[in-house]
Design a protein around this motif. Structure first.
Motif, mmCIF file in Angstrom:
data_model
loop_
_atom_site.group_PDB
_atom_site.id
_atom_site.type_symbol
_atom_site.label_atom_id
_atom_site.label_comp_id
_atom_site.label_asym_id
_atom_site.label_seq_id
_atom_site.Cartn_x
_atom_site.Cartn_y
_atom_site.Cartn_z
ATOM 1 N N ASN A 205 0.827 -1.212 0.000
ATOM 2 C CA ASN A 205 0.000 0.000 0.000
ATOM 3 C C ASN A 205 0.859 1.260 0.000
ATOM 4 O O ASN A 205 0.552 2.234 -0.708
ATOM 5 C CB ASN A 205 -0.957 -0.005 1.198
ATOM 6 C CG ASN A 205 -2.265 -0.709 0.856
ATOM 7 O OD1 ASN A 205 -3.017 -0.246 0.003
ATOM 8 N ND2 ASN A 205 -2.514 -1.839 1.487
ATOM 9 N N ASN B 207 1.164 3.881 -3.234
ATOM 10 C CA ASN B 207 0.878 5.312 -3.055
ATOM 11 C C ASN B 207 2.022 6.168 -3.589
ATOM 12 O O ASN B 207 1.795 7.193 -4.237
ATOM 13 C CB ASN B 207 0.661 5.636 -1.577
ATOM 14 C CG ASN B 207 -0.742 5.288 -1.109
ATOM 15 O OD1 ASN B 207 -1.638 5.055 -1.902
ATOM 16 N ND2 ASN B 207 -0.928 5.264 0.199
ATOM 17 N N GLN C 174 1.845 6.171 -7.331
ATOM 18 C CA GLN C 174 0.714 6.958 -7.833
ATOM 19 C C GLN C 174 0.955 8.462 -7.624
ATOM 20 O O GLN C 174 0.479 9.284 -8.418
ATOM 21 C CB GLN C 174 -0.580 6.493 -7.140
ATOM 22 C CG GLN C 174 -1.013 5.104 -7.633
ATOM 23 C CD GLN C 174 -1.869 4.329 -6.641
ATOM 24 O OE1 GLN C 174 -2.167 4.796 -5.550
ATOM 25 N NE2 GLN C 174 -2.252 3.115 -7.023
ATOM 26 N N LYS D 16 -7.735 10.815 -5.139
ATOM 27 C CA LYS D 16 -7.671 10.150 -6.446
ATOM 28 C C LYS D 16 -9.069 9.914 -6.993
ATOM 29 O O LYS D 16 -9.972 9.537 -6.261
ATOM 30 C CB LYS D 16 -6.918 8.823 -6.308
ATOM 31 C CG LYS D 16 -5.485 9.036 -5.867
ATOM 32 C CD LYS D 16 -4.810 7.751 -5.501
ATOM 33 C CE LYS D 16 -3.462 8.039 -4.831
ATOM 34 N NZ LYS D 16 -2.902 6.862 -4.163
ATOM 35 N N GLY E 297 -6.290 2.409 1.567
ATOM 36 C CA GLY E 297 -4.944 1.836 1.699
ATOM 37 C C GLY E 297 -4.274 2.192 3.018
ATOM 38 O O GLY E 297 -3.782 1.309 3.735
HETATM 39 MG MG LIG Z 1 -3.478 3.962 -1.600
#
Ligand SMILES: [Mg+2]
Ligand SMILES: Nc1ncnc2c1ncn2[C@@H]1O[C@H](COP(=O)(O)OP(=O)(O)OP(=O)(O)O)[C@@H](O)[C@H]1O
Length: 214
Positions: free
Chosen positions: A115, A119, A122, A168, A177
């Protein structure tokens, strides 16, 4: 979840086994063609991960998991996700002291790292760099996961571990997450803190006893 015995984690595991079996069979079929063997291997690894995650919900083990092995699995897991979601691979740098172990479920710890790594990827879709640190001093394990992204927006920093906090818009994102990360860390007797660092990037620091309770 209700107290109905058909709706327990065991019931969920039972039905998910059908899903895993279907995927495994599909992987076997694919692997008969050399062109698809890489995809078949990714599906097999993903099925095994799914099984481990489900097992981790019911197991009460408290063996010490080797941190390097957990990190290797988490990195491979993250790379599989990024490859098949057209993400850019992460560059990792590890500074892990010898002999650091994490008690409890290795599959749960893998979820924590995956997780945090996803992140980071992303937040910096052009190629995240993630620095992983681990030390153990006076019976306290400190893990740090730092990235080179834009950092966490100030508006959500105070509530970042709450469920449904997300910036997001993409399909399937639910802001869960970090809530999962915090829940697993606290189940193992630890704490997790999120901060921004200078000149850029976010850093997550997990602190827990070396022999934390599972
Ligand atoms: Mg996440
Ligand atoms: N490394 C990071 N850098 C910058 N922002 C971050 C980072 N990690 C988390 N965030 C911010 O915190 C929010 C919450 O993260 P969290 O992992 O809980 O949910 P999510 O990633 O949005 O969705 P999900 O994890 O459920 O797919 C993110 O939407 C993002 O805005």
């Amino acid at each position: 979840m209700s107290g109905d015995s058909g709706l327990t984690v065991e019931g969920l595991a039972h039905d998910l086994n059908n899903v895993f079996e279907t995927l495994s069979e599909a992987a076997e079929l694919l692997s008969t063609d050399a062109k698809w063997s890489r995809v078949a291997n990714t599906i097999r690894r993903s099925v095994r991960r799914g099984e481990r995650i489900v097992e981790s919900l019911t197991e009460t083990i408290s063996d010490a998991g080797d941190l390097c092995e957990i990190l290797d699995n988490a990195v491979q897991h993250t790379e599989d996700v990024l490859t098949f979601t057209r993400g850019t691979a992460i560059q990792y740098a590890r500074q892990v002291a010898d002999g650091v172990t994490l008690s409890g479920s290795p599959a749960a710890w893998e979820r924590v790292f995956v997780n945090l790594f996803l992140n980071a990827a992303q937040a910096n879709p052009h190629g995240a760099e993630v620095a992983i640190g681990a030390t153990c001093e006076d019976g306290v394990v400190t893990l740090t996961i730092a990235d080179n992204g834009p950092g966490i927006p100030a508006s959500i920093l105070p509530t970042i571990f709450d469920p449904n906090v997300t910036t997001k818009k993409s399909r399937g994102r639910r802001g869960l997450g970090l809530h999962i990360v915090q829940s697993i860390v606290s189940e193992h007797g630890g704490t997790v803190v999120a901060e921004n660092r200078q000149p850029r990037g976010a850093i997550f620091t997990v602190t827990l006893p070396q022999t934390g309770v599972a």
